[in-house]
Design a protein around this motif. Structure first.
Motif, PDB file in Angstrom:
ATOM      1  N   TYR A 170      40.599  30.790  50.297  1.00 56.25           N
ATOM      2  CA  TYR A 170      40.697  32.109  49.667  1.00 56.25           C
ATOM      3  C   TYR A 170      40.815  33.150  50.764  1.00 56.25           C
ATOM      4  N   GLY A 171      42.031  33.662  50.892  1.00 57.40           N
ATOM      5  CA  GLY A 171      42.307  34.677  51.899  1.00 57.40           C
ATOM      6  C   GLY A 171      42.692  34.123  53.247  1.00 57.40           C
ATOM      7  N   SER A 179      49.988  31.277  47.485  1.00 61.11           N
ATOM      8  CA  SER A 179      50.336  32.512  46.787  1.00 61.11           C
ATOM      9  C   SER A 179      51.801  32.907  46.990  1.00 61.11           C
ATOM     10  N   THR A 222      40.010  30.159  45.677  1.00 60.92           N
ATOM     11  CA  THR A 222      40.131  31.117  44.587  1.00 60.92           C
ATOM     12  C   THR A 222      40.955  30.498  43.467  1.00 60.92           C
ATOM     13  N   GLU A 225      43.887  34.892  41.837  1.00 59.37           N
ATOM     14  CA  GLU A 225      43.977  35.942  42.859  1.00 59.37           C
ATOM     15  C   GLU A 225      43.664  37.334  42.321  1.00 59.37           C
ATOM     16  N   GLY A 230      50.605  37.571  42.178  1.00 57.98           N
ATOM     17  CA  GLY A 230      49.929  36.412  42.742  1.00 57.98           C
ATOM     18  C   GLY A 230      49.738  35.336  41.688  1.00 57.98           C
ATOM     19  N   HIS A 258      40.598  38.115  45.553  1.00 58.40           N
ATOM     20  CA  HIS A 258      41.306  38.132  46.831  1.00 58.40           C
ATOM     21  C   HIS A 258      40.493  38.934  47.823  1.00 58.40           C
ATOM     22  N   ASP A 260      41.881  40.341  50.920  1.00 59.09           N
ATOM     23  CA  ASP A 260      42.734  40.951  51.934  1.00 59.09           C
ATOM     24  C   ASP A 260      42.490  42.445  52.095  1.00 59.09           C
TER      25      ASP A 260
END
Length: 678
Positions: A170-171, A179, A222, A225, A230, A258, A260
């Protein structure tokens, strides 16, 4: 055998976990030279001794050199990690706790100007907002190289004796492949969902071939997202089913969202004022769809929620990671029927926010966490009973009282207000930060169990203190707001505390001069803006509220940006003058002779506090140590022996904001490391 759902054992393949509580992977930033050395090991062992079933180290350990450790991660690409991980694992195993690790390649979630200055890599050129690096779009040889790095790192962890590992998706790089927002590769690793998952399954197959079927492997990923464009929840269920059907993984560790951006990260790992366990039902949906071992953690701070998660069949193992930072003995206290003694996690997120600013993870109100080598979680009894008098019942004073009482001393606390809490009580008046009051409530409960005497509405003077016949006096009187910062017009401003306490009503057009950059300035802005007022926050800093830090800033911004609030950086309030029924605020710049004026009807100043220390100086000549603190003894964990005044009747110390304006953690740490040796 207990019938408590969270105390039931759980069998994961060949491994029996002694209960349903785990510490999920997180990086407290304790590694030294990229290795989990003594500090790191002591942190995990403390929690193993208290009964947690599984501790998951690293968040995450880097498998490649071009995944530089921006969070002071463990370097799993180095062979020397094996010995350090072996020591940690063996000691945790000795206490009955299983050990795993999280492996990752950060992909674009790092910086190119760290470590070896290698380019950041990702399946596209899309930059991550949080770390700002524009990545190199991966070539085929990058993909194969990193797959090998994952497998090599997994083999090191098996060699170290760990029970298993999880891959982070995740990320980080793995789900950057998943993604559509971050993968625009052509060919077998881009395009369709199966192609975007190919990198993950190549890594998993490599690990299985190298480490065999008995080494436990899972993913923390995840399942949605929560981003336009996504992959969504339905895709997440499809991915989950594919992971199960592959036969390559033994468990799923589900998150949602997410990371980010600061806002996205905070939704994945919520802070105080946000809903508890917001993704638990989603994790339950994954478990129901896959009928596969499912783990989950996201703001599950209390035993009742954890118990529900297991009893309702939503997950098989429940992560209580920040809760274990607040109280590493959480499981032991459940087993002993002492849930009321558990030190609560208040969601302040001091732990994570410090990491993202390059610091070590510390719990806001457990100063022993991360300092297990030098600070006790269980306070040792003193060899002789003494009389300890404390003035001030804020967080520092209450911690001093708790520790002194656990030492077995006779403790008296004076407090000028009618209730304990000090600045915490002001903070907790705002609904979003009301969890902070648990810092006070827990200490009061612990003190009452140990017979501490409290005297409220008592503005103590020298005679009051002397009447207690103290052997030691601790001044924890805190500070008062400092607003005398202007060349003219100091009498025309109020403090952020005045707004928080309700002593001053919000204006309709307010300028807040925030030169402290802490919560008080933003809380004042939030309270004023909620009335419909126009608010401008002015700071001489390059950025506003630097002491609030990233994840705690998110709820403030969601509130303030929805209202009429603006932020002005690099300008300093110089003076305020009355102009009719309004106030003219003159701003200046540290960068030159420029000035600007604002016409407002209220000016609020947030400039920290100055010590409330009159009583300390009145008592100083009567004390044996004349108030002097032996820093060498303090840092070595030795009692204070200074005897500058043989005629003195007591030792005298001051802590927290009574010394200088700092924060809650500093006051509590002052108290713990001083009083544990009295």
């Amino acid at each position: 055998m207990s019938d408590d759902p969270i105390l039931q054992p759980y069998r994961l393949k060949h491994l029996t976990l002694r209960n349903r509580i785990m510490i999920t992977s997180h990086e407290p930033a304790y590694p030294e030279d990229g290795m989990p050395k003594d500090r790191y090991r002591a942190y995990h062992v403390e929690r193993a001794k208290a009964g947690v079933a599984l501790t998951m180290t690293a968040g995450s350990a880097a498998v490649s050199r071009d995944s530089p450790p921006v969070f002071n991660n463990i370097l799993a690409w180095k062979d020397e990690v094996v010995g350090w991980m072996r020591k940690l694992t063996d000691e945790c195993h000795d206490h009955g706790t299983a050990v795993m690790i999280q492996l990752t390649h950060l992909g674009r979630r790092t910086r190119w100007d760290k470590a070896d200055w290698l380019p950041v890599v990702s399946p596209s050129h899309e930059r991550e907002a949080a770390h700002r690096s524009f990545p190199k779009k991966m070539e085929d040889w990058d993909i194969q190289r990193i797959i090998t790095d994952y497998v090599d790192a997994a083999e090191r962890m098996k060699a170290a004796g760990l029970d298993g590992l999880e891959l982070q998706a995740y990320g980080h790089l793995m789900d950057q492949f998943w993604s559509p927002l971050t993968n625009d590769l052509e060919g077998e690793y881009g395009g369709s969902l199966d192609n975007r998952l190919r990198f993950t399954f190549d890594v998993l197959r490599g690990i299985r071939e190298r480490c065999g079927p008995d080494f436990l492997v899972g993913l923390r990923y995840t399942g949605d997202e929560c981003l336009p464009g996504g992959f969504g929840a339905d895709d997440g269920i499809t991915i989950s089913q594919k992971l199960k059907d592959s036969g390559l993984v033994d468990f799923l560790n589900v998150v949602r969202g997410h990371i980010d951006t600061d806002a996205g990260l905070t939704d994945v790992i919520p802070v105080q004022g946000m809903r508890n366990a917001p993704h638990l039902e989603f994790a339950g949906r994954i478990r129901k769809a896959t009928e596969f071992p499912t783990f989950h953690a996201a703001k599950i701070p209390d035993v009742a929620t954890a118990r529900h998660a297991i009893a309702a069949g939503l997950v098989d193992m429940v992560g209580m990671t920040r809760a274990h930072m607040a109280d590493p003995h959480l499981v032991r206290k459940i087993v002993e029927g002492r849930e009321d003694d558990i030190r609560p996690c208040v969601g302040a997120n001091y732990c994570l926010d410090r990491i993202y600013q390059g610091g070590l993870a510390f719990c806001l109100h457990n100063a022993a966490t991360g300092r297990e080598e030098t600070m006790p979680h269980d306070i040792p009894a003193a060899s002789e009973t003494r009389r300890v008098t404390i003035v001030g019942a804020g967080p520092g004073g209450l911690e001093a009282a708790r520790v002194a009482a656990e030492r077995g001393h006779a403790v008296t606390v004076f407090e000028a207000a009618d209730q304990p809490g000090g600045q915490i009580r002001l903070t907790a008046r705002q609904e979003r930060r009301r969890e902070m009051i648990s810092i006070v409530a827990w200490r009061i409960a612990m003190c009452q169990k140990r017979g501490v005497t409290f005297r409220f509405n008592a503005f103590a003077d020298v005679d009051d203190v002397l009447a207690t016949r103290p052997d030691a006096v601790i001044i924890a009187t805190g500070g008062l707001p400092h607003t005398e910062v202007l060349a003219a017009g100091n009498d025309l401003v109020c403090s952020a505390w005045d707004i928080l306490s309700g002593d001053v009503k919000p204006g309709a057009d307010t300028l807040i001069f925030d030169d402290a950059g802490d919560h008080a300035g933003l809380q004042a802005a939030d309270i004023i803006a909620a009335t419909g007022a126009r608010v401008e926050v002015v700071t001489p800093d390059r950025s506003f509220a630097p002491e609030v830090m990233a994840m705690n800033l998110v709820p403030y911004m969601r509130s303030l940006q929805a209202r009429d609030v603006t932020f002005t950086v690099t300008w300093r309030l110089l003076s305020v003058a009355r102009e009719g029924n309004r106030l003219r605020a003159t701003l200046g710049s540290d960068y030159g002779g420029m000035t600007r004026d604002r016409l407002v009807d209220q000016v609020v100043v947030n400039h920290g506090t100055r010590p409330l220390d009159d009583l300390y100086f009145d008592l100083k000549p009567l004390s044996r140590n004349l108030g002097r603190l032996d820093h060498d003894a303090l840092l070595a964990g030795l009692p204070q022996r200074i005897d500058d005044n043989p005629e003195g009747r007591f030792q005298l110390f001051r802590i927290g904001d009574a010394v200088a304006a700092r924060n809650t953690h500093a006051a509590i740490y002052d108290a713990l490391r001083l009083v544990k040796d009295i």
